[in-house]
Structures are given as C-alpha cells and as structure tokens.
Design an enzyme around this catalytic site. Structure first.
Site, PDB file in Angstrom:
ATOM      1  N   HIS A 184       0.832  -1.209   0.000  1.00  0.00           N
ATOM      2  CA  HIS A 184       0.000   0.000   0.000  1.00  0.00           C
ATOM      3  C   HIS A 184       0.868   1.260   0.000  1.00  0.00           C
ATOM      4  O   HIS A 184       0.638   2.181  -0.786  1.00  0.00           O
ATOM      5  CB  HIS A 184      -0.921   0.001   1.225  1.00  0.00           C
ATOM      6  CG  HIS A 184      -1.705   1.266   1.391  1.00  0.00           C
ATOM      7  ND1 HIS A 184      -2.738   1.627   0.546  1.00  0.00           N
ATOM      8  CD2 HIS A 184      -1.600   2.275   2.295  1.00  0.00           C
ATOM      9  CE1 HIS A 184      -3.241   2.790   0.930  1.00  0.00           C
ATOM     10  NE2 HIS A 184      -2.562   3.216   1.975  1.00  0.00           N
ATOM     11  N   TYR A 244      -2.188  17.353   2.994  1.00  0.00           N
ATOM     12  CA  TYR A 244      -1.368  16.456   3.837  1.00  0.00           C
ATOM     13  C   TYR A 244       0.087  16.873   4.040  1.00  0.00           C
ATOM     14  O   TYR A 244       0.752  16.371   4.951  1.00  0.00           O
ATOM     15  CB  TYR A 244      -1.454  15.016   3.338  1.00  0.00           C
ATOM     16  CG  TYR A 244      -0.465  14.605   2.282  1.00  0.00           C
ATOM     17  CD1 TYR A 244       0.624  13.783   2.596  1.00  0.00           C
ATOM     18  CD2 TYR A 244      -0.606  15.022   0.964  1.00  0.00           C
ATOM     19  CE1 TYR A 244       1.524  13.397   1.621  1.00  0.00           C
ATOM     20  CE2 TYR A 244       0.283  14.649  -0.008  1.00  0.00           C
ATOM     21  CZ  TYR A 244       1.356  13.834   0.317  1.00  0.00           C
ATOM     22  OH  TYR A 244       2.243  13.454  -0.648  1.00  0.00           O
TER      23      TYR A 244
END
Ligand code: MN
Length: 397
Positions: free
Chosen positions: A118, A230
């Site tokens: 991931h 982010y």
C-alpha cells in the site's frame, strides 16, 4: 426454576467455541449490555455469568477491558465453559433480532501505514516523480498519524460524504465542495485493554498483556481533500470525518492460531522494535462493493506487526489507555485483486473496475461497502470477525 437451553453452533460457523467475541447489544431501543456470540445467537454475558454483572451489565466493554490480561484469560475460560452447558433461555437472542452498538468507548486513535504494498502504491500515485516510492523512514519505523476518535462509528451507521478544500496540481486555486474522490481503506483495528503510564513504554514482548482484541476497520478517506492538505503534517480532514468498525471485538486470545511471521524486515529494525515471537496475523479480508466482492486483502502481508506498532507508539513514554485504537493502515497484498483501497484498485481513478455492470472508480452516494474478515482458530475452526457495512449519504454542504 429458570428455563435453560443448549446453544447450537451451525457447521462451518465462524462463531464457534474458539471465537467468543465481545460486543454490545440491545433489544430494540432497550438497555445496552455486553454479549458474546455463539453461532447465530448473541448471549447476554451478565445473565450467563451473574458474578460478572459489574462489568457486563454495562453499555460498553471498557470496564472489563481495564481489568487486565489475567481477567481476560479467566473470564474467557468461564464463558467457554458456561456456553457449552445449559444457558438461561432469557440470555439468548437471535442475532437478527438485536441491535449491535459501538462496543467500547474509543479513547485515542492512531492510524498506521504498515503495508509495504500500500505504501509503495500510494507513493507512486502521490509522488510520481520520486524514484523510491517509500519514504526513507518507512522501513525503520511504523509510520502513523493521530486520527479522530469521536467519529469512529459502528457498522450500520451511514456516513455523509465530506466537504472540504481540494486543489488539483493544475488548478490555479483551491475550491470547496463535496469530495469527488471518496475512498475506503480496508484495515484491522487493535484495541488497547490495559494501557501504560506516561513515562513508561510497552516492549514488543509485552503486547499480549495490553492488546485486548481486534475489529475490522474501514478508514474512510477523501483522497482529493487529503492530497491538498497532507504536506507537511499528514492527513487531517481527509480522514477525520468517519471511520467504521465491526461490532464484535475478537479477543487476541482467540487469535493465537492466527499468529504468523511478518515478511522479512530488512534492514533489521532498531532493538526496541525487535520481535522474538511472530506477531504477524493470518487474517483474510474481503471487500464488497454494492454486493460484489472486488478485493481480498491478506493481513499476513503486513510489514509491521501490531506488537511493533504498540511498542513504537509508547517508546517515547506516551501513555496508552483503555479503549485506545490503533489501526493497521490499508491492507494491500502484492496482487491487484488484493488491494484494500479503491485509489490503488483503480490506479488513481485512471483504471476503472466494473461493479454491477458499471465502470467505477471512487465511492458514489448510495453505495454500500462491506468489509469482512476471518482467521484460523483452534482445532481447525474458523474465526469470523463479522462485518462492517456502511452506506454513503449525499453531502450536506
Ligand atoms: Mn488508514
């Protein structure tokens, strides 16, 4: 005389005598109480074990979890012995006739990023110009961020599409509106039963004493909000609007047969992250999108173990407490059909998949997502975690 019955466990049930998870149920809108599940029935634990009424005639599991490891072992044995015999009929309800609730009061919540597949896939998607998809710290520590515990909800609670700022790389300025890239993250969540004092830390060999159980965890993610916000402090509003968990907490004591080695950790982690015992977990997940299975993420491929996540969380002397949750991060295996987020499955929305005969990328209003999980249990039994099911409602902004 109290009427008693014998419980029946259907063949192939994932809720046999080796599981015995904990949850909180009510009959209709009645009082919430702690139960276990045996086959297709919930069993009221305060009625099953009247001597434990103090911790089980409760609206949540926190009081029981706070009693610590020795009690978890002792009470599990008492439950196992009691459900194998005559059980008060009034303690038993078919699962279809009860309402399940958030099983514990969530204290603090940290989300990790423990899957190498991931993290590599997201690195390639979010930082395409970077030659190494993993950041330099990734193989040295389990990367995580603090999330919002107050918006952790149980299976069956609808989630409203979040609104926020987004700005594509070529947009001149940010815009505000409903997220157009709403995504899932298929994860496992680990629940701290007994915490540690501030100024102390939990070694990897002490995890068993602190970790009470595990739930399926869907970390809802608004990729467009996340991508804009982010840097440099990590995810915030792209994550904090909702996370969904399954209603049954499967005790770590039920998962002993599921322990397996993590993938080889190279370079060797620093000593405080060293593992003597294998703390990977052989849990198989399933992602269902509007009734169609689209992915089967294997937890066994996770690079960092839950014991390492807990050791890392506390190595600086941070306290943990009853009801803390740390989630694993999206579980993605090496194969495309093992990816636990739609941004990976559809490669940033550029490679749609077919769901219900339609080309789909991200989650639309009215979609229903279900995550399921199971693991090997004692004596060849299967341990089911149940499911976390969520339907998305339209934005209100
Ligand atoms: Mn996550």
């Amino acid at each position: 005389m109290t009427d008693t019955i014998r419980l029946h466990v259907p063949e192939n049930s994932g809720f046999g005598m080796s599981n015995l998870p904990y949850g909180v149920y009510s009959v209709g809108d009645g009082v919430k109480r702690v139960a276990t599940r045996v086959g297709d029935n919930v069993v009221d634990l305060a009625m099953l074990l009247p001597q434990e009424e103090e911790v089980f005639a409760c609206e949540h599991l926190n009081a029981f979890m706070a009693q610590g490891y020795q009690r978890w072992v002792q009470v599990r044995e008492a439950i196992r012995s009691a459900v194998g015999g005559e059980v008060p009929a009034a303690a038993v309800h078919p699962v279809s006739q009860v309402k399940m609730h958030l099983p514990f009061v969530v204290a603090d919540y940290v989300d990790f990023y423990a899957s190498e597949n991931h993290a590599s896939n997201l690195g390639r998607l979010f930082r395409p110009d970077n030659p190494d998809p993993l950041m330099p710290n990734w193989k040295h520590l389990p990367v995580g961020y603090h999330g919002r515990s107050s918006t952790i909800v149980v299976s069956g609670v609808d989630v409203v599409r979040p609104c926020g700022q987004r700005k594509g790389p070529n947009d001149p300025a940010p815009v505000f509106g409903p997220s157009t890239r709403l995504d899932i993250e298929a994860e496992m969540g680990f629940v701290v039963g007994a915490g540690n004092e501030m100024g102390t830390c939990i070694g990897t060999d002490e995890a068993e004493q602190h970790l009470f159980g595990a739930v399926i965890f869907n970390d809802w993610s608004a990729r467009d909000i996340q991508a804009w916000e982010y840097v440099p402090l990590g995810p915030n509003l792209g994550k904090s609007f909702a996370s969904s968990i399954s209603p049954w907490v499967v005790p770590m004591l039920a998962l002993k047969q599921a322990h397996c080695a993590t993938p080889v950790q190279d370079p060797e982690p620093l000593p405080y992250l060293h593992m003597e015992e294998p703390w990977g977990l052989d849990i198989a997940l399933e992602v269902e999108w509007n009734g169609e299975v689209v992915s089967r993420p294997p937890y066994s491929t996770m690079y960092w173990s839950p014991a390492q996540m807990l050791a890392h969380t506390t190595v600086n002397g941070a306290a943990t407490r009853t009801g803390d949750v740390f989630a694993s991060g999206t579980i993605s295996g090496p194969d495309k059909n093992e990816r636990g987020a739609f941004i990976e499955l559809t490669w940033g929305g550029k490679e749609p998949i077919t769901v219900g005969g339609q080309e789909r990328t991200f989650v639309l209003d009215g979609d229903t997502i279900t995550l399921r999980a199971s693991a090997p249990g004692e004596g060849g039994e299967r341990i089911d975690f149940g499911e976390v099911t969520t339907t998305i409602r339209p934005a209100t902004c």
